[in-house]
Design a protein around this motif. Structure first.
Motif, PDB file in Angstrom:
ATOM      1  N   THR A   1       0.996  -1.010   0.083  1.00  0.00           N
ATOM      2  CA  THR A   1       0.015   0.056  -0.076  1.00  0.00           C
ATOM      3  C   THR A   1       0.746   1.027   0.090  1.00  0.00           C
ATOM      4  N   ARG A   2       1.768   0.979   0.852  1.00  0.00           N
ATOM      5  CA  ARG A   2       2.781   2.463   0.884  1.00  0.00           C
ATOM      6  C   ARG A   2       4.141   1.653   0.850  1.00  0.00           C
ATOM      7  N   VAL A   3       4.901   2.079   0.156  1.00  0.00           N
ATOM      8  CA  VAL A   3       6.471   1.430  -0.227  1.00  0.00           C
ATOM      9  C   VAL A   3       7.375   1.990   0.689  1.00  0.00           C
ATOM     10  N   THR A   4       7.420   1.361   2.016  1.00  0.00           N
ATOM     11  CA  THR A   4       8.305   1.525   3.145  1.00  0.00           C
ATOM     12  C   THR A   4       9.311   0.815   3.219  1.00  0.00           C
ATOM     13  N   ASP A   5       9.515   0.017   2.208  1.00  0.00           N
ATOM     14  CA  ASP A   5      10.768  -1.042   2.463  1.00  0.00           C
ATOM     15  C   ASP A   5      12.249  -0.432   2.654  1.00  0.00           C
ATOM     16  N   THR A   6      12.979  -1.212   3.510  1.00  0.00           N
ATOM     17  CA  THR A   6      14.174  -0.395   3.659  1.00  0.00           C
ATOM     18  C   THR A   6      15.040  -0.404   2.380  1.00  0.00           C
ATOM     19  N   SER A   7      14.834  -1.149   1.350  1.00  0.00           N
ATOM     20  CA  SER A   7      15.566  -1.336   0.303  1.00  0.00           C
ATOM     21  C   SER A   7      15.054  -0.084  -0.743  1.00  0.00           C
ATOM     22  N   CYS A   8      14.047   0.255  -0.480  1.00  0.00           N
ATOM     23  CA  CYS A   8      13.324   1.359  -1.538  1.00  0.00           C
ATOM     24  C   CYS A   8      14.498   2.604  -1.595  1.00  0.00           C
ATOM     25  N   ASN A   9      14.837   3.110  -2.807  1.00  0.00           N
ATOM     26  CA  ASN A   9      15.817   4.049  -3.004  1.00  0.00           C
ATOM     27  C   ASN A   9      15.182   5.248  -3.532  1.00  0.00           C
ATOM     28  N   GLY A  10      13.906   5.220  -3.477  1.00  0.00           N
ATOM     29  CA  GLY A  10      13.197   6.456  -4.109  1.00  0.00           C
ATOM     30  C   GLY A  10      13.535   6.969  -5.466  1.00  0.00           C
ATOM     31  N   CYS A  11      13.915   6.254  -6.557  1.00  0.00           N
ATOM     32  CA  CYS A  11      14.353   6.309  -7.827  1.00  0.00           C
ATOM     33  C   CYS A  11      12.687   6.930  -8.514  1.00  0.00           C
ATOM     34  N   LEU A  12      11.917   6.281  -7.984  1.00  0.00           N
ATOM     35  CA  LEU A  12      10.431   6.561  -8.813  1.00  0.00           C
ATOM     36  C   LEU A  12      10.217   5.852  -9.985  1.00  0.00           C
ATOM     37  N   GLU A  13      11.069   4.871 -10.465  1.00  0.00           N
ATOM     38  CA  GLU A  13      10.835   4.200 -11.486  1.00  0.00           C
ATOM     39  C   GLU A  13       9.709   3.395 -11.608  1.00  0.00           C
ATOM     40  N   CYS A  14       9.173   2.919 -10.338  1.00  0.00           N
ATOM     41  CA  CYS A  14       7.920   2.285 -10.141  1.00  0.00           C
ATOM     42  C   CYS A  14       6.820   3.416 -10.675  1.00  0.00           C
ATOM     43  N   VAL A  15       6.794   4.597 -10.468  1.00  0.00           N
ATOM     44  CA  VAL A  15       5.764   5.384 -10.633  1.00  0.00           C
ATOM     45  C   VAL A  15       5.773   5.900 -11.928  1.00  0.00           C
ATOM     46  N   ALA A  16       6.970   5.952 -12.499  1.00  0.00           N
ATOM     47  CA  ALA A  16       7.369   6.203 -14.186  1.00  0.00           C
ATOM     48  C   ALA A  16       6.656   5.151 -15.030  1.00  0.00           C
ATOM     49  N   ALA A  17       6.823   4.093 -14.426  1.00  0.00           N
ATOM     50  CA  ALA A  17       6.408   2.761 -15.302  1.00  0.00           C
ATOM     51  C   ALA A  17       4.886   2.548 -15.142  1.00  0.00           C
ATOM     52  N   CYS A  18       4.133   3.416 -14.143  1.00  0.00           N
ATOM     53  CA  CYS A  18       2.806   2.995 -13.901  1.00  0.00           C
ATOM     54  C   CYS A  18       1.971   3.631 -15.289  1.00  0.00           C
ATOM     55  N   PRO A  19       1.152   2.895 -15.770  1.00  0.00           N
ATOM     56  CA  PRO A  19       0.265   3.504 -16.940  1.00  0.00           C
ATOM     57  C   PRO A  19      -0.982   3.958 -16.256  1.00  0.00           C
ATOM     58  N   SER A  20      -1.281   3.684 -14.996  1.00  0.00           N
ATOM     59  CA  SER A  20      -2.339   4.423 -14.394  1.00  0.00           C
ATOM     60  C   SER A  20      -2.109   5.646 -13.799  1.00  0.00           C
ATOM     61  N   GLN A  21      -3.259   6.888 -14.270  1.00  0.00           N
ATOM     62  CA  GLN A  21      -2.982   7.828 -13.508  1.00  0.00           C
ATOM     63  C   GLN A  21      -2.579   8.069 -12.307  1.00  0.00           C
ATOM     64  N   ASN A  22      -3.751   7.183 -11.446  1.00  0.00           N
ATOM     65  CA  ASN A  22      -3.625   7.381  -9.909  1.00  0.00           C
ATOM     66  C   ASN A  22      -3.070   6.142  -9.177  1.00  0.00           C
ATOM     67  N   GLY A  23      -2.430   5.189 -10.212  1.00  0.00           N
ATOM     68  CA  GLY A  23      -1.954   4.111  -9.506  1.00  0.00           C
ATOM     69  C   GLY A  23      -1.103   4.124  -8.484  1.00  0.00           C
TER      70      GLY A  23
END
Lengths: 163, 325
Positions: B270-292
């Protein structure tokens, strides 16, 4: 096997530029979070997080807490001459003890910090010619000579101080 | 039952509903990636200029730009008032800056600023470009990618991820006990800064090994060995900023999972709070849904989590119909 989701994505891309379709039977569960959250535009996120470290570093610099090898050398020679230290590296400390001596310090800094020792003695210990400028960094002399390294020099300075 | 099926199965009464959701403009993701790569290129250029300048004209030490040095030497500075050899005051300043940045923006430093991370990404992309063109290598990569989905490999990955905590403990405790930078001998960051000096050292070997691994695995050093990343993970736990997934707008297409360089299963969070998340926002950039997926800021107030049960009305059916209209 072709994923129905991918197929849906592809057909949606062809059919409509503005909306996507989740296939029948594939529904996600509602978002559940205990936190009250607010969306931030990505541009604002990036700008704020770039500005934060920049401001912090500039703040530390203006407070005189930024010092690297170059600014350490200039600051200390300036402070010893009685002139106010420059904006950068104003907080750099002179070597108080032989253990503080670093390769980035100059010959002049070391002989200033340990008065019984002369430039000739130090250069001799480092195996450097006596006409070497005192603004030369210790590490340069250590790299050129092959007789002594910085820890040995520290020990020698300690012995000289004890005498 | 796979995780994907499990997630969608819970939508009990929605089997006959087609949900239409707004699509994000295709160029949006490209713009985000372009911004990140530009910032990374600028940082690499500055650090490279510094490192080369240090070797060629004896300018300031490249190590003065190492935030990890500040973290390693912090204990000695606090207890004795003296810095550890190779630690400059600027390293302490950078360490404090990186910690504050992690407290606010989680792994932003790793994803957007770290030159070693950038280098690993570049090598990985180059590796992909080569394997895409050479068919035996392409087959090998696909086999490896299929293998990555195997539970045994996931378990190995999970175990290896403890490596960075061990390296962090070694670096900090070693520096505190011995008064020297013990991790420096194996630090690929130092090898990278000193690369213009062409010194063959353990650090250089670690750097080369990291880059070879990066051909096959995304950011191997960040995942398994980076002590600076580990420190930021700890500080980042307090960060109010995180990528958040709106499950009602999620297609379940897995593009976010594939885009994540740290292999986080984003579409199960739901929220990506994993310790390994590096905040690159590649996931956000890849998401085709506007609000996904979106970057969100958590407010200081809490609310009770919403629960759904078979007896409750399907709130998302209403959302769906609204969108369809």
């Amino acid at each position: 096997m072709r994923s129905p989701l991918r197929a849906s994505l592809r057909s949606a891309t062809k059919a409509s530029r503005t909306e996507l379709t989740i296939p029948r039977g594939r529904r996600a569960v509602p978002t559940q979070t205990r936190l009250r959250t607010r969306r931030i535009p990505v541009a604002m996120y990036v700008a704020a997080l770039l500005l934060l470290p920049t401001l912090m570093v500039v703040g530390f610099m203006s407070a005189g807490l930024w010092a690297n090898s170059e600014t350490t050398a200039t600051t200390q020679s300036g402070t010893r001459a009685g002139t106010p230290s420059g904006e950068s590296g104003a907080g750099a400390a002179a070597p108080g003890a032989p253990a503080d001596v670093k390769g980035s310090m100059t010959v002049q800094q070391v002989i200033d910090a340990f008065p019984p020792i002369t430039a000739a003695q130090l250069l001799g210990k480092l195996g450097a010619p006596l006409n070497t400028p005192t603004s030369t960094q210790l590490k340069t002399l250590v790299e050129k000579g092959n007789s002594i390294d910085i820890p040995t020099l520290r020990t020698w300075l300690q012995e000289q101080g004890a005498k | 039952m796979t995780m994907q099926e499990e997630r969608t199965d819970r939508s009990f009464n929605a089997t006959d509903v087609r949900v239409r959701i707004p699509r994000r403009a295709a160029a949006w993701g490209a713009r985000t990636r372009w911004a990140r790569h530009t910032i990374q290129a600028v940082v690499v250029a500055v650090v490279g200029w510094q490192a080369v300048g240090h070797v060629t004209s004896g300018g300031e030490s490249a190590e003065a730009w190492c935030p990890l040095g500040g973290i390693e030497g912090a204990w000695t500075v606090l207890t004795t008032g003296r810095t550890v050899p190779h630690v400059h005051t600027s390293s302490l300043v950078l360490a404090a800056t990186v910690l504050v940045l992690a407290l606010v923006g989680r792994g932003f430093f790793c994803g957007w600023l770290c030159p070693l991370g950038t280098l690993q990404e570049m090598v990985h992309k180059a590796g992909r470009a080569v394997t895409d063109r050479v068919s035996p290598l392409r087959r090998l990569r696909r086999r490896l990618e299929r293998g990555a989905g195997i539970e045994r490999w996931r378990r190995i990955d999970r175990v290896l991820r403890w490596g960075r905590w061990m390296v962090l403990a070694w670096a900090i405790i070693g520096a505190a006990v011995t008064g020297t930078m013990v991790f420096r001998v194996a630090d690929p960051w130092i090898a990278l800064l000193m690369v213009a000096q062409f010194e063959l050292s353990l650090a250089f070997v670690v750097l080369v090994a990291t880059l070879i691994l990066a051909l096959f695995i995304q950011r191997p050093f960040c995942r398994y060995a980076c002590p600076l990343g580990a420190v930021q993970s700890l500080a980042g736990k307090l960060s109010p900023i995180a990528v958040q997934r709106d499950a009602s707008a999620c297609l379940g297409c897995d593009l976010c999972n594939q885009a994540c360089p740290m292999a986080i299963p984003v579409n199960t969070r739901t929220r990506v709070t994993d310790t390994s998340c590096n905040g690159c926002l590649e996931c956000v950039a890849a998401c085709p849904s506007q609000n996904g997926l979106a970057v969100t800021l958590a407010m200081p107030t809490f609310r009770t989590p919403r629960t759904t049960s078979p007896t409750e009305p399907d709130l998302h059916a209403a959302t769906a119909s609204e969108i369809t209209k």
